[in-house]
Structure formats: structure tokens, C-alpha cells
Design a protein around this motif. Structure first.
Motif, PDB file in Angstrom:
ATOM      1  N   TYR A  66      16.074  -6.197 -24.599  1.00 32.91           N
ATOM      2  CA  TYR A  66      14.719  -6.560 -24.190  1.00 32.91           C
ATOM      3  C   TYR A  66      14.701  -7.715 -23.180  1.00 32.91           C
ATOM      4  O   TYR A  66      13.873  -7.760 -22.275  1.00 32.91           O
ATOM      5  N   ARG A  68      17.020  -8.493 -20.942  1.00 35.07           N
ATOM      6  CA  ARG A  68      18.016  -8.313 -19.876  1.00 35.07           C
ATOM      7  C   ARG A  68      17.487  -8.720 -18.499  1.00 35.07           C
ATOM      8  O   ARG A  68      18.231  -9.203 -17.666  1.00 35.07           O
ATOM      9  N   GLN A  77      22.251  -5.220 -14.887  1.00 34.85           N
ATOM     10  CA  GLN A  77      21.537  -5.078 -16.162  1.00 34.85           C
ATOM     11  C   GLN A  77      21.281  -3.602 -16.416  1.00 34.85           C
ATOM     12  O   GLN A  77      20.946  -2.858 -15.501  1.00 34.85           O
ATOM     13  N   MET A  78      21.473  -3.203 -17.650  1.00 30.99           N
ATOM     14  CA  MET A  78      21.283  -1.795 -18.016  1.00 30.99           C
ATOM     15  C   MET A  78      20.481  -1.726 -19.298  1.00 30.99           C
ATOM     16  O   MET A  78      20.436  -2.670 -20.078  1.00 30.99           O
ATOM     17  N   THR A  79      19.868  -0.595 -19.541  1.00 35.02           N
ATOM     18  CA  THR A  79      19.040  -0.478 -20.743  1.00 35.02           C
ATOM     19  C   THR A  79      19.916  -0.399 -21.988  1.00 35.02           C
ATOM     20  O   THR A  79      21.064   0.054 -21.938  1.00 35.02           O
ATOM     21  N   GLU A  80      19.322  -0.799 -23.080  1.00 34.65           N
ATOM     22  CA  GLU A  80      20.031  -0.718 -24.358  1.00 34.65           C
ATOM     23  C   GLU A  80      20.284   0.737 -24.761  1.00 34.65           C
ATOM     24  O   GLU A  80      21.158   1.030 -25.570  1.00 34.65           O
ATOM     25  N   ILE A  81      19.516   1.639 -24.186  1.00 32.03           N
ATOM     26  CA  ILE A  81      19.721   3.066 -24.501  1.00 32.03           C
ATOM     27  C   ILE A  81      21.099   3.507 -24.001  1.00 32.03           C
ATOM     28  O   ILE A  81      21.905   4.058 -24.757  1.00 32.03           O
ATOM     29  N   SER A  82      21.376   3.217 -22.753  1.00 32.77           N
ATOM     30  CA  SER A  82      22.697   3.578 -22.203  1.00 32.77           C
ATOM     31  C   SER A  82      23.809   2.793 -22.898  1.00 32.77           C
ATOM     32  O   SER A  82      24.880   3.339 -23.167  1.00 32.77           O
ATOM     33  N   GLN A 104      12.303  -4.375 -32.591  1.00 33.23           N
ATOM     34  CA  GLN A 104      10.974  -3.818 -32.343  1.00 33.23           C
ATOM     35  C   GLN A 104      11.003  -2.430 -31.709  1.00 33.23           C
ATOM     36  O   GLN A 104       9.969  -1.893 -31.337  1.00 33.23           O
ATOM     37  N   ASP A 105      12.195  -1.887 -31.573  1.00 37.59           N
ATOM     38  CA  ASP A 105      12.316  -0.538 -31.016  1.00 37.59           C
ATOM     39  C   ASP A 105      13.094   0.356 -31.970  1.00 37.59           C
ATOM     40  O   ASP A 105      14.007  -0.100 -32.652  1.00 37.59           O
ATOM     41  N   LYS A 107      15.033   4.125 -31.536  1.00 38.06           N
ATOM     42  CA  LYS A 107      15.371   5.129 -30.525  1.00 38.06           C
ATOM     43  C   LYS A 107      16.278   6.181 -31.122  1.00 38.06           C
ATOM     44  O   LYS A 107      17.122   5.864 -31.967  1.00 38.06           O
ATOM     45  N   MET A 122      11.969   7.045 -27.746  1.00 36.92           N
ATOM     46  CA  MET A 122      11.813   5.759 -28.430  1.00 36.92           C
ATOM     47  C   MET A 122      10.395   5.603 -28.942  1.00 36.92           C
ATOM     48  O   MET A 122       9.478   6.287 -28.465  1.00 36.92           O
ATOM     49  N   ASN A 123      10.261   4.735 -29.944  1.00 37.28           N
ATOM     50  CA  ASN A 123       8.925   4.513 -30.505  1.00 37.28           C
ATOM     51  C   ASN A 123       8.028   3.871 -29.464  1.00 37.28           C
ATOM     52  O   ASN A 123       8.492   3.356 -28.457  1.00 37.28           O
ATOM     53  N   LYS A 125       4.577   1.239 -28.691  1.00 43.43           N
ATOM     54  CA  LYS A 125       4.341  -0.182 -28.932  1.00 43.43           C
ATOM     55  C   LYS A 125       4.346  -0.523 -30.413  1.00 43.43           C
ATOM     56  O   LYS A 125       4.720  -1.594 -30.817  1.00 43.43           O
TER      57      LYS A 125
ATOM     58  N   GLN B 366       8.541  -1.881 -22.576  1.00 48.00           N
ATOM     59  CA  GLN B 366       9.046  -0.625 -23.147  1.00 48.00           C
ATOM     60  C   GLN B 366       9.028   0.495 -22.110  1.00 48.00           C
ATOM     61  O   GLN B 366       9.945   1.310 -22.049  1.00 48.00           O
ATOM     62  N   GLN B 372      13.909   2.970 -16.685  1.00 48.67           N
ATOM     63  CA  GLN B 372      15.250   2.571 -16.263  1.00 48.67           C
ATOM     64  C   GLN B 372      16.309   3.435 -16.942  1.00 48.67           C
ATOM     65  O   GLN B 372      17.286   3.852 -16.301  1.00 48.67           O
ATOM     66  N   GLU B 376      19.086   5.823 -15.303  1.00 48.85           N
ATOM     67  CA  GLU B 376      20.519   5.744 -15.617  1.00 48.85           C
ATOM     68  C   GLU B 376      21.086   7.110 -16.006  1.00 48.85           C
ATOM     69  O   GLU B 376      22.250   7.416 -15.758  1.00 48.85           O
TER      70      GLU B 376
END
Lengths: 258, 378
Positions: A66, A68, A77-82, A104-105, A107, A122-123, A125, B366, B372, B376
Motif C-alpha cells: 500500500y 509503495r 515499485q510493483m503491486t503486492e499482487i505481482s 485491509q485487502d 486478494k 481483490m476486495n 473498499k 485500491q 497497476q 504488470e
């Protein structure tokens, strides 16, 4: 030739994680602190990881999580998903699905056979189904968040927490307490509630074995068990689920040098 | 060829971003009375032929709690924004408001507004779902005539003549053709306009007299055609679907994450101008025919379920790499379409990202992560 090192830092909403690997992807330093973005957490975990690794500099750094965007010292910087997908795939090469539940997420990430992220969901808000939901539950039940798992193991049937909203679920839990429900059953019910949210998310991308859980909530064995029961799939828990994203970031940092 | 001068673009962007001031200026400049038009479709040509100025009412970023008296929390944010703005008095400058009935919220809001804002003249209009049948066409013709007659009374206008209406239809078809040219020109030079610029240039049409808007749009299109194409090798070309693609903060993330919009299927944008009726028949017959021919819209009954294939065709035509489906929160008609579209896009192996948004959202972290991560992946 001087050994090269790579730093991955995962700055989450409620915790910061740093992992340093060497050129062979071996973890040489790691630090996790339950302070997230906007706190001293990121600086402290980097310092801690460097101290553990016994080094003073790294070749490349990748930031994820969050926080990054605000972290300016990264090469990328890359997303936490990757990053979670990368970290989990490294730890469990047979993984095809990652369930990552953080502060708070939440996925669900599908990994293609070649290791790339194939799809994710991902969820929104809403904090339901995330670590924040467990924090609220722990506070209402007057226990530490780390005690929730053992508490739920003693639960018999689990109280149904039907609200889709964390705030409403808190009110619902207070009503259950007032009505005489046991806190063990409420703890178990809150874990089942998270599992149901995951089933709802997973329905959009599908669950394919092997399924691995990462993120801080995976530290809670009772939640993992509840997800197994709700999905009907065996869930593999990596030894250090909180650090998987930072490990993935470190691996991406190593890729930058290739 | 040369660098694109954005003066004309910036002018339309400013108009779109300041709707109240823009409508007030249009009223002042044209001397016409303004009529508010709810989404999705309204008989703008008939309103125009009456010497009035049709103005789009597609919500906005307004926040507040006045609308909560009439609408529940889990309700379309366009309707909440419109109601909030009505209660704030932002629509004082409108002489009447046409409220449609394309969804359950719209059906109920007509009565709410009669109570909530009695000073506004509410004129309901009901489009037929079976718009391709002879009876559906006859019904829509009668409905446009009824609404026109009601507007004549409410605003104090003489009936339009056939010449008035045909001229208005010609003007609107010219606007639609010019809009088609604009989106085509933008799609052929990916990255030349930001997502926000593309959106706001199109959106400005809602707050201007089409006689003033269309020449400006044509000028912009010509400038785009003459401008150098930017280096787009690092950009990912996308088609966007949904009702609207707002707010601007969301659009900025498209640019930040390397996405460029080369086409859309949005109700607020291309769906408004992609169908032009044949130039056959009277003005009202052409209006009816245009709605009969309009396909691929969640708000118009489509027994052939053409929307998914239309999006796939648009992807192929524009050379897009992916599709964004922007689901405006709590919009049932769009949600009902999504599973069908998703299945078809997956079968066509087109990468697709589904995002849920509200017009009033001001935290985009979010959404940024979703975009992003999608970048990727592809």
C-alpha cells in the motif's frame, strides 16, 4: 567478485516487511514490524534486515504494498499482487492460486504455469474479510489478535456473523455477546465469515490447486482451516506468510540486475 | 505535422469540469431556456426543436447527505449526485427536467423529485423496451410527441414545425458524426490525449448548444489529425466499457499506469453517438429509428445480446490490448450484462479488468493497485 544483494520491501497498511536475498535468491536478512505505511515501520524493517544480513548496501530495491508509491528509495515499485505471486511461486513451485489476506485487502491471485499472474480479484473498499476485520473482532472480544486462532479452536459451532460490513459485524458481535454467545464461538464465526468472503472472491477467478495462503491473516491457523472447509480445497501455508510479498519484491529486484 | 496545440481541448475540458457555469454561459449566449436530461437517452432533438437547450445530468463528484432522505446507501451514485445537487439548488437554472425510466432507481426517483424539488418541472419519459417492433416504434413516436407537448406547456413554447425538428435531427446527427470522427482520430494516435482530456472533450457536449460544440470538436479532430503521433510503444491500448468512466482522479491513474484509451462502449460517451439513423422519413421517424437501431446497451432490451461481440469488434478495430469494464456501483442493468460480456471476452482471449467505482470516490489506492497489477500482467 563482490556478492550482490537485493532488497524487497512490502509496506502494508498495518505492517512493514523487508527481505534481503543474495544472488542465489537465498534469504539473508528479514524483518517484520507491525507498523505500516506512514509510520517508522519501513525504516526500521530495512535497518533490521540490513543488520541481520550484515551488509550495508544492496544492488537493487523493489517496493510493494500500500505504501509503495510513497517510498522513494526503490529502483522500481510493483503491486503486492505481482510480488505475492512471485514470492509464493518461489516458495511453492506447484502453486497455481494465492489467497493473500492482508491488513485491509483480500486478494485471490491465479498464477499461470509460467509463473506470471494470470488473473486476480481483490476486495473492494470494505474491510470485511481482511485483517482489519479480525482486529475489530479481537477488540470486541477483548483478546489479542494473536489469541484469536487458539480461541476459535475451542469453539463448537461458530456463531453466524452475517453482516457484509465490518462496522455492522461489530454491532452484530456485541449483540451476540449480549445474548450470551461464547467468545470461542464468536471467534470461530468471525473466521468462517472471512472464509465465506474468500469463497465469494474466488468464484470470480476460480480456485486451482495447489492453493497457497499468504499475508498476515494466514498466521491464524483457524482462518486457514475455515478457508479449507469453505472452499473444499487443501490450503498450503507458507512458513512466513507475511514476508511472501517482500520476498517477491526482492526477487523482482534481482530480476532488474539480469 | 507538429505538436498538438491543446488550447481548444483545454477550452472544452474546462467546460466539462464546470457544468453549472458552462450551462449558465450557454443560456446567456444562446438566450435559450435549459432543460435537464437524465441518463441514458432523451429526445434531445425535440427539445432543441422547441428552441430549448438540452443539458446532460450525469451526476458529479458532489458529496453530502441531503439525498439520503430519498435514496438508500447502496444506490447508483449518479442518481444520488443528481438528487443532492437538486436539493442544493444547483439546478435552479433549469426550466424543466426530463426524467427517464431505464432502471429501477430512475423509475422511483420521478416521484421522489416531484416531492423533493417541487420548483423543478419534472417531465417523465418512458422509452419502450421492444423498440424494434412496429408497435414499439409507434409507442416511442407517441411518447416523444407527448413529452414535447408537455414541454411546450411547462416552458411556454409553440409547437415545433417539421422543418424545426428535421433541422434539429440534422444538427444532432452532425454532432454524432463529428464525435465518431473525434474518437477515431484519438484512437489512431494513442497517447496524444490523456484519458481525462478525451473524456472531458466528449462530456462538454452535454453543457453546450450543439451548434456551438460541433464546430469546436471538428477543429480539435483536425488538429489531432495534423499532430505528430507520440511514441506509444510503452503504452497499453484499452477499450473502456460501462456507464461512465469518472472521476478525473481515476482517469489520471490510466495515464500514470501506462494505459491509453483507444475506444469506449460507455453509455455517457460513445453510446450517445455511435448510431445515426438513415436520412429517411420525418424528423420524429428518424429519432425513433435511431433508438430502434441502437444496440449493445444495457438499458435497451437486446434479445440477441450483441454487446459482448460489439466490444470484441471494437477491440479488433482499434487494435486494443485489453478491456476495462468500469462498473458504476449498484447499477443493476450493467451488472446483469457483465457475466455475459466476461464469458465472451474470455473466449476471445482478451485480457479484461473489472473495476467498481463511484463518482464520489476520492481515494484511489485500491484502484491504482488494480490498474497497476493489470499493467504488470499484460
Amino acid at each position: 567478485m563482490t556478492e550482490k544483494y537485493y532488497l524487497g520491501i512490502d509496506i502494508g497498511s498495518s505492517s512493514s516487511k523487508a527481505v534481503i536475498i543474495d544472488g542465489d535468491a537465498k534469504i539473508v536478512g528479514e524483518k517484520i514490524i507491525n507498523l505500516g505505511t506512514g509510520s517508522r515501520g519501513p525504516a526500521e524493517v530495512i535497518l533490521g534486515a540490513f543488520e541481520q544480513a550484515g551488509i550495508t548496501e544492496v544492488s537493487k530495491t523493489v517496493a510493494t504494498g500500500y505504501g509503495r508509491i510513497q517510498f522513494k528509495d526503490a529502483d522500481k515499485q510493483m503491486t503486492e499482487i505481482s510480488c505475492h505471486a512471485k514470492g509464493v511461486k518461489h516458495l511453492v513451485p506447484t502453486a497455481q492460486t494465492v489467497i493473500d489476506i492482508g491488513g485491509q485487502d483480500a486478494k485471490v491471485i491465479r498464477i499461470a504455469p509460467d509463473g506470471k499472474v494470470d488473473n486476480f480479484v481483490m476486495n473492494d473498499k470494505c474491510a470485511a474479510g481482511t485483517g482489519r476485520f479480525l482486529e475489530v473482532m479481537a477488540r470486541v472480544l477483548d483478546v489479542k489478535i494473536s489469541e484469536l486462532s487458539d480461541l476459535a479452536e475451542k469453539g463448537q459451532s461458530g456463531v453466524t456473523i452475517s453482516s457484509t460490513c465490518t462496522v455492522f459485524a461489530e454491532s452484530e458481535t456485541i449483540s451476540q455477546l449480549s445474548g450470551g454467545s461464547k467468545i470461542e464461538d464468536i471467534a470461530l464465526g468471525s473466521h468462517k465469515s472471512i472464509a465465506e468472503k474468500i469463497v465469494g472472491l474466488a468464484g470470480r477467478v476460480g480456485l486451482v490447486d495447489d492453493i497457497v495462503m499468504s499475508g498476515g491473516v494466514a498466521l491464524n491457523a483457524s482462518v486457514v482451516k475455515a478457508v479449507e472447509e469453505a472452499t473444499g480445497h487443501k490450503i498450503i501455508r507458507v512458513p512466513d506468510p507475511q514476508g511472501a510479498g517482500a520476498l517477491g519484491a526482492a526477487l523482482y529486484a534481482r530480476d532488474l540486475d539480469k | 505535422m507538429g505538436e498538438l496545440n491543446k488550447n481548444n481541448i483545454n477550452e472544452l475540458v474546462a467546460i466539462a469540469q464546470n457544468p453549472k457555469e458552462s450551462v449558465a454561459k450557454a443560456i446567456n449566449d444562446t438566450g435559450k431556456k435549459a432543460v435537464g436530461c437524465f441518463p441514458i437517452y432523451t429526445p434531445d432533438e425535440a427539445i432543441y426543436a422547441l428552441g430549448l437547450l438540452p443539458v446532460g445530468m450525469w451526476g458529479g463528484p458532489v458529496k453530502g447527505n441531503l439525498a439520503d432522505k430519498y435514496l438508500q446507501t447502496f444506490c447508483c451514485s449518479i442518481m444520488k449526485a443528481n438528487t443532492e445537487q437538486a436539493l442544493l439548488g444547483d439546478y435552479d437554472l433549469l426550466s424543466a427536467v426530463l426524467v427517464t425510466s431505464f432502471c429501477d432507481t430512475l423509475k422511483c426517483i420521478i416521484e421522489d423529485w416531484k416531492v423533493a424539488v417541487p420548483y423543478l418541472h419534472i417531465v417523465p419519459i418512458v422509452y419502450p423496451q421492444n423498440r424494434k417492433t412496429p408497435s414499439g416504434r409507434a409507442y416511442l413516436k407517441a411518447e416523444i410527441e407527448r413529452v414535447s407537448a408537455q414541454l411546450e406547456q411547462v416552458v411556454g413554447r409553440k409547437p415545433y414545425t417539421e422543418a424545426d425538428l428535421s433541422a434539429a435531427v440534422d444538427l444532432y446527427d452532425e454532432y454524432r458524426a463529428a464525435s465518431q470522427d473525434f474518437v477515431k482520430a484519438v484512437s489512431e494516435k494513442p497517447g496524444l490525449l490523456t484519458a481525462s482530456e478525451r473524456h472531458n472533450v466528449i462530456k462538454a457536449a452535454y453543457f453546450m448548444d450543439k451548434a456551438d460544440y460541433t464546430p469546436k470538436l471538428k477543429a480539435i479532430t483536425e488538429e489531432i489529425k495534423k499532430a505528430d503521433a507520440p511514441d506509444a510503444k510503452n503504452l497499453t491500448k484499452v477499450v473502456v466499457s460501462g456507464i461512465i468512466n469518472e472521476p478525473d482522479g481515476l482517469l489520471d491513474i490510466f495515464d500514470e499506469t501506462g494505459f491509453t484509451i483507444v475506444g469506449d462502449d460507455l453509455a455517457q460517451e460513445t453510446r450517445q453517438f455511435r448510431t445515426i439513423a438513415p436520412k429517411v422519413g420525418t424528423g420524429i421517424e428518424r429519432m425513433v429509428e435511431r433508438i430502434a437501431l441502437q444496440d449493445g446497451c444495457a438499458f435497451l432490451y437486446d434479445d440477441k445480446k450483441l454487446r459482448g461481440q460489439m466490444i470484441i469488434d471494437l477491440v479488433k478495430k482499434t487494435g486494443a490490448d485489453a478491456v476495462f469494464f468500469n462498473q458504476l456501483k449498484f447499477c443493476d442493468p450493467e451488472e446483469f450484462d457483465w457475466p455475459i460480456i466476461k464469458k465472451e471476452l474470455e473466449a476471445a482471449k482478451i485480457p479484461t479488468l473489472y473495476i467498481e467505482t463511484e463518482q464520489q470516490m476520492d481515494s484511489f489506492e485500491q484502484t491504482r493497485t488494480r490498474l497497476q497489477a493489470f499493467a504488470e500482467i499484460i
